[in-house]
Design a protein around this motif. Structure first.
Motif, PDB file in Angstrom:
ATOM      1  N   LEU A 133       3.762 -13.379  27.204  1.00  0.00           N
ATOM      2  CA  LEU A 133       3.193 -12.106  26.746  1.00  0.00           C
ATOM      3  C   LEU A 133       4.192 -11.268  25.964  1.00  0.00           C
ATOM      4  CD1 LEU A 133       3.945  -9.324  28.609  1.00  0.00           C
ATOM      5  CD2 LEU A 133       2.574 -10.560  30.219  1.00  0.00           C
ATOM      6  N   VAL A 134       5.473 -11.334  26.299  1.00  0.00           N
ATOM      7  CA  VAL A 134       6.482 -10.565  25.563  1.00  0.00           C
ATOM      8  C   VAL A 134       6.600 -11.088  24.136  1.00  0.00           C
ATOM      9  CG1 VAL A 134       8.939  -9.981  25.449  1.00  0.00           C
ATOM     10  CG2 VAL A 134       7.744  -9.923  27.635  1.00  0.00           C
ATOM     11  N   VAL A 135       6.512 -12.395  23.964  1.00  0.00           N
ATOM     12  CA  VAL A 135       6.581 -12.993  22.626  1.00  0.00           C
ATOM     13  C   VAL A 135       5.409 -12.511  21.773  1.00  0.00           C
ATOM     14  CG1 VAL A 135       6.511 -15.163  21.338  1.00  0.00           C
ATOM     15  CG2 VAL A 135       7.843 -15.007  23.456  1.00  0.00           C
ATOM     16  N   TRP A 136       4.205 -12.498  22.355  1.00  0.00           N
ATOM     17  CA  TRP A 136       3.032 -12.012  21.614  1.00  0.00           C
ATOM     18  C   TRP A 136       3.188 -10.540  21.252  1.00  0.00           C
ATOM     19  CZ3 TRP A 136      -0.690 -14.887  19.495  1.00  0.00           C
ATOM     20  CH2 TRP A 136      -0.866 -16.187  19.953  1.00  0.00           C
ATOM     21  N   ASP A 137       3.663  -9.727  22.212  1.00  0.00           N
ATOM     22  CA  ASP A 137       3.834  -8.298  21.951  1.00  0.00           C
ATOM     23  C   ASP A 137       4.890  -8.049  20.870  1.00  0.00           C
ATOM     24  OD1 ASP A 137       1.907  -7.715  23.828  1.00  0.00           O
ATOM     25  OD2 ASP A 137       3.323  -7.058  25.368  1.00  0.00           O
ATOM     26  N   LEU A 138       5.994  -8.774  20.926  1.00  0.00           N
ATOM     27  CA  LEU A 138       7.032  -8.623  19.896  1.00  0.00           C
ATOM     28  C   LEU A 138       6.532  -9.117  18.538  1.00  0.00           C
ATOM     29  CD1 LEU A 138      10.270  -9.590  21.858  1.00  0.00           C
ATOM     30  CD2 LEU A 138       9.487  -7.311  21.171  1.00  0.00           C
ATOM     31  N   GLY A 139       5.775 -10.206  18.537  1.00  0.00           N
ATOM     32  CA  GLY A 139       5.189 -10.691  17.286  1.00  0.00           C
ATOM     33  C   GLY A 139       4.274  -9.655  16.658  1.00  0.00           C
ATOM     34  N   PHE A 140       3.506  -8.949  17.498  1.00  0.00           N
ATOM     35  CA  PHE A 140       2.621  -7.886  17.027  1.00  0.00           C
ATOM     36  C   PHE A 140       3.427  -6.768  16.376  1.00  0.00           C
ATOM     37  CE2 PHE A 140      -0.084  -4.120  17.814  1.00  0.00           C
ATOM     38  CZ  PHE A 140      -1.293  -4.566  17.297  1.00  0.00           C
ATOM     39  N   LEU A 141       4.549  -6.393  17.007  1.00  0.00           N
ATOM     40  CA  LEU A 141       5.413  -5.351  16.451  1.00  0.00           C
ATOM     41  C   LEU A 141       6.066  -5.812  15.147  1.00  0.00           C
ATOM     42  CD1 LEU A 141       7.095  -4.032  19.712  1.00  0.00           C
ATOM     43  CD2 LEU A 141       5.330  -2.902  18.341  1.00  0.00           C
ATOM     44  N   ILE A 142       6.492  -7.062  15.099  1.00  0.00           N
ATOM     45  CA  ILE A 142       7.099  -7.606  13.870  1.00  0.00           C
ATOM     46  C   ILE A 142       6.069  -7.627  12.750  1.00  0.00           C
ATOM     47  CG2 ILE A 142       8.049  -9.708  12.829  1.00  0.00           C
ATOM     48  CD1 ILE A 142       9.411 -10.189  15.613  1.00  0.00           C
ATOM     49  N   PHE A 143       4.834  -8.024  13.068  1.00  0.00           N
ATOM     50  CA  PHE A 143       3.759  -8.011  12.071  1.00  0.00           C
ATOM     51  C   PHE A 143       3.539  -6.588  11.557  1.00  0.00           C
ATOM     52  CE2 PHE A 143      -0.857  -7.685  11.117  1.00  0.00           C
ATOM     53  CZ  PHE A 143      -0.903  -8.557  10.037  1.00  0.00           C
ATOM     54  N   GLY A 144       3.525  -5.603  12.469  1.00  0.00           N
ATOM     55  CA  GLY A 144       3.360  -4.204  12.059  1.00  0.00           C
ATOM     56  C   GLY A 144       4.487  -3.735  11.164  1.00  0.00           C
ATOM     57  N   ALA A 145       5.723  -4.106  11.517  1.00  0.00           N
ATOM     58  CA  ALA A 145       6.868  -3.718  10.687  1.00  0.00           C
ATOM     59  C   ALA A 145       6.786  -4.374   9.311  1.00  0.00           C
ATOM     60  CB  ALA A 145       8.173  -4.102  11.380  1.00  0.00           C
ATOM     61  N   ALA A 146       6.358  -5.632   9.256  1.00  0.00           N
ATOM     62  CA  ALA A 146       6.221  -6.326   7.975  1.00  0.00           C
ATOM     63  C   ALA A 146       5.147  -5.663   7.112  1.00  0.00           C
ATOM     64  CB  ALA A 146       5.885  -7.804   8.204  1.00  0.00           C
ATOM     65  N   LEU A 147       4.044  -5.239   7.739  1.00  0.00           N
ATOM     66  CA  LEU A 147       3.004  -4.517   6.996  1.00  0.00           C
ATOM     67  C   LEU A 147       3.540  -3.202   6.444  1.00  0.00           C
ATOM     68  CD1 LEU A 147      -0.141  -5.024   9.250  1.00  0.00           C
ATOM     69  CD2 LEU A 147       0.147  -5.864   6.917  1.00  0.00           C
ATOM     70  N   MET A 148       4.278  -2.464   7.276  1.00  0.00           N
ATOM     71  CA  MET A 148       4.843  -1.192   6.820  1.00  0.00           C
ATOM     72  C   MET A 148       5.804  -1.385   5.660  1.00  0.00           C
ATOM     73  SD  MET A 148       5.585   1.298  10.037  1.00  0.00           S
ATOM     74  CE  MET A 148       6.327   2.504   8.964  1.00  0.00           C
ATOM     75  N   LEU A 149       6.703  -2.348   5.795  1.00  0.00           N
ATOM     76  CA  LEU A 149       7.692  -2.588   4.744  1.00  0.00           C
ATOM     77  C   LEU A 149       7.039  -3.075   3.451  1.00  0.00           C
ATOM     78  CD1 LEU A 149      10.552  -4.200   6.850  1.00  0.00           C
ATOM     79  CD2 LEU A 149      10.504  -1.905   5.834  1.00  0.00           C
ATOM     80  N   SER A 150       6.083  -3.983   3.568  1.00  0.00           N
ATOM     81  CA  SER A 150       5.426  -4.466   2.345  1.00  0.00           C
ATOM     82  C   SER A 150       4.594  -3.361   1.713  1.00  0.00           C
ATOM     83  CB  SER A 150       4.581  -5.710   2.628  1.00  0.00           C
ATOM     84  OG  SER A 150       3.558  -5.425   3.549  1.00  0.00           O
ATOM     85  N   GLY A 151       3.939  -2.544   2.533  1.00  0.00           N
ATOM     86  CA  GLY A 151       3.173  -1.424   1.985  1.00  0.00           C
ATOM     87  C   GLY A 151       4.066  -0.423   1.285  1.00  0.00           C
ATOM     88  N   ALA A 152       5.205  -0.102   1.902  1.00  0.00           N
ATOM     89  CA  ALA A 152       6.144   0.823   1.271  1.00  0.00           C
ATOM     90  C   ALA A 152       6.685   0.244  -0.029  1.00  0.00           C
ATOM     91  CB  ALA A 152       7.283   1.149   2.227  1.00  0.00           C
ATOM     92  N   ALA A 153       6.972  -1.043  -0.039  1.00  0.00           N
ATOM     93  CA  ALA A 153       7.485  -1.688  -1.255  1.00  0.00           C
ATOM     94  C   ALA A 153       6.444  -1.648  -2.373  1.00  0.00           C
ATOM     95  CB  ALA A 153       7.887  -3.130  -0.957  1.00  0.00           C
ATOM     96  N   ILE A 154       5.191  -1.866  -2.029  1.00  0.00           N
ATOM     97  CA  ILE A 154       4.130  -1.836  -3.046  1.00  0.00           C
ATOM     98  C   ILE A 154       3.923  -0.413  -3.557  1.00  0.00           C
ATOM     99  CG2 ILE A 154       1.625  -2.088  -3.371  1.00  0.00           C
ATOM    100  CD1 ILE A 154       1.822  -4.528  -1.443  1.00  0.00           C
ATOM    101  N   ALA A 155       3.886   0.560  -2.652  1.00  0.00           N
ATOM    102  CA  ALA A 155       3.608   1.942  -3.046  1.00  0.00           C
ATOM    103  C   ALA A 155       4.778   2.606  -3.755  1.00  0.00           C
ATOM    104  CB  ALA A 155       3.225   2.768  -1.817  1.00  0.00           C
ATOM    105  N   CYS A 156       5.988   2.144  -3.499  1.00  0.00           N
ATOM    106  CA  CYS A 156       7.173   2.835  -4.023  1.00  0.00           C
ATOM    107  C   CYS A 156       7.755   2.185  -5.267  1.00  0.00           C
ATOM    108  CB  CYS A 156       8.245   2.928  -2.939  1.00  0.00           C
ATOM    109  SG  CYS A 156       7.743   4.018  -1.602  1.00  0.00           S
ATOM    110  N   VAL A 157       6.989   1.348  -5.929  1.00  0.00           N
ATOM    111  CA  VAL A 157       7.477   0.767  -7.179  1.00  0.00           C
ATOM    112  C   VAL A 157       7.547   1.885  -8.212  1.00  0.00           C
ATOM    113  CG1 VAL A 157       6.932  -0.850  -9.035  1.00  0.00           C
ATOM    114  CG2 VAL A 157       6.523  -1.495  -6.660  1.00  0.00           C
TER     115      VAL A 157
END
Length: 169
Positions: A133-157
Motif C-alpha cells: 500500500l505504501v508503494v501505491w500511495d507513493l506512486g500516486f504522489l509521484i504521479f501528482g507531482a509529475a502532473l504538476m511539473l508537466s502542467g507548469a512546464a506547458i503553461a510557463c513557456v
C-alpha cells in the motif's frame, strides 16, 4: 522579448490559469473517484477506517464517496464560472496552452493534497490496500507531482518560444 513582457503576459492570463487550476483539480478528483472508487473498487473514502464488508458499512462509504464527488464537482463548477469570467475580460489573451497546463497542474495539486492528507496523514484510505500500500500511495504522489511539473512546464513557456521568435540577447 524582455522578462517584464513575459511576466505581463502571465499576469494577463492569471484568470485563465485560475480557471484551469480549479477545472483540473475537479476533473482530476472526479477521475480518481470514478476509476479508483467505482470502476476498480480499490478503495472508498473511509475504507481504511470503516472497511466496506457489510451492506451497512458499504453504504456508509458510498455516502462519503458521494460527498467527495460533490466537492470535486463544485471545483469544476467554480472552474467553469472562472473561465466565463475570464472570457468577459477585454484584454484576455486566450491560450489553450495556459489552460491545459493549469488544468494538469490543478489535477496534480489535487492528487498531492488528497494523497498527503487522506493517505498519509489521516489514513482514511489508500490507493490500494495490501502489502504494497505504501508503494501505491507513493506512486500516486509521484504521479501528482509529475502532473504538476508537466502542467507548469506547458503553461510557463515564454511567449517568444510559443510564437517561434527567439529572445534578443
Amino acid at each position: 522579448m524582455n522578462a517584464r513582457a513575459v511576466q505581463d503576459d502571465r499576469d494577463d492570463c492569471a484568470p485563465l490559469i485560475a480557471a484551469g487550476l480549479f477545472l483540473g483539480a475537479g476533473l482530476g478528483g472526479l477521475i480518481d473517484g470514478i476509476v479508483f472508487h467505482q470502476i476498480l473498487q480499490w478503495h472508498h473514502m473511509l475504507s481504511s477506517r470503516i472497511p466496506p464488508v457489510t451492506l451497512v458499512t458499504a453504504n456508509y462509504n458510498l455516502i462519503w464517496d458521494g460527498l467527495f464527488h460533490a466537492v470535486t464537482w463544485t471545483f469544476v463548477a467554480v472552474g467553469v464560472a472562472l473561465l466565463f469570467r475570464a472570457g468577459r475580460r477585454r484584454a484576455m489573451p486566450w491560450s489553450g496552452r495556459f489552460l491545459l497546463g493549469a488544468m494538469l497542474a490543478g489535477w496534480g495539486l489535487f492528487d498531492i493534497v488528497e494523497g498527503v492528507i487522506d493517505h498519509l496523514l489521516l489514513g482514511v484510505h489508500h490507493v490500494r490496500s495490501g502489502p504494497d500500500l505504501v508503494v501505491w500511495d507513493l506512486g500516486f504522489l509521484i504521479f501528482g507531482a509529475a502532473l504538476m511539473l508537466s502542467g507548469a512546464a506547458i503553461a510557463c513557456v515564454p511567449p517568444e518560444v510559443r510564437s517561434g521568435r527567439r529572445a534578443a540577447r
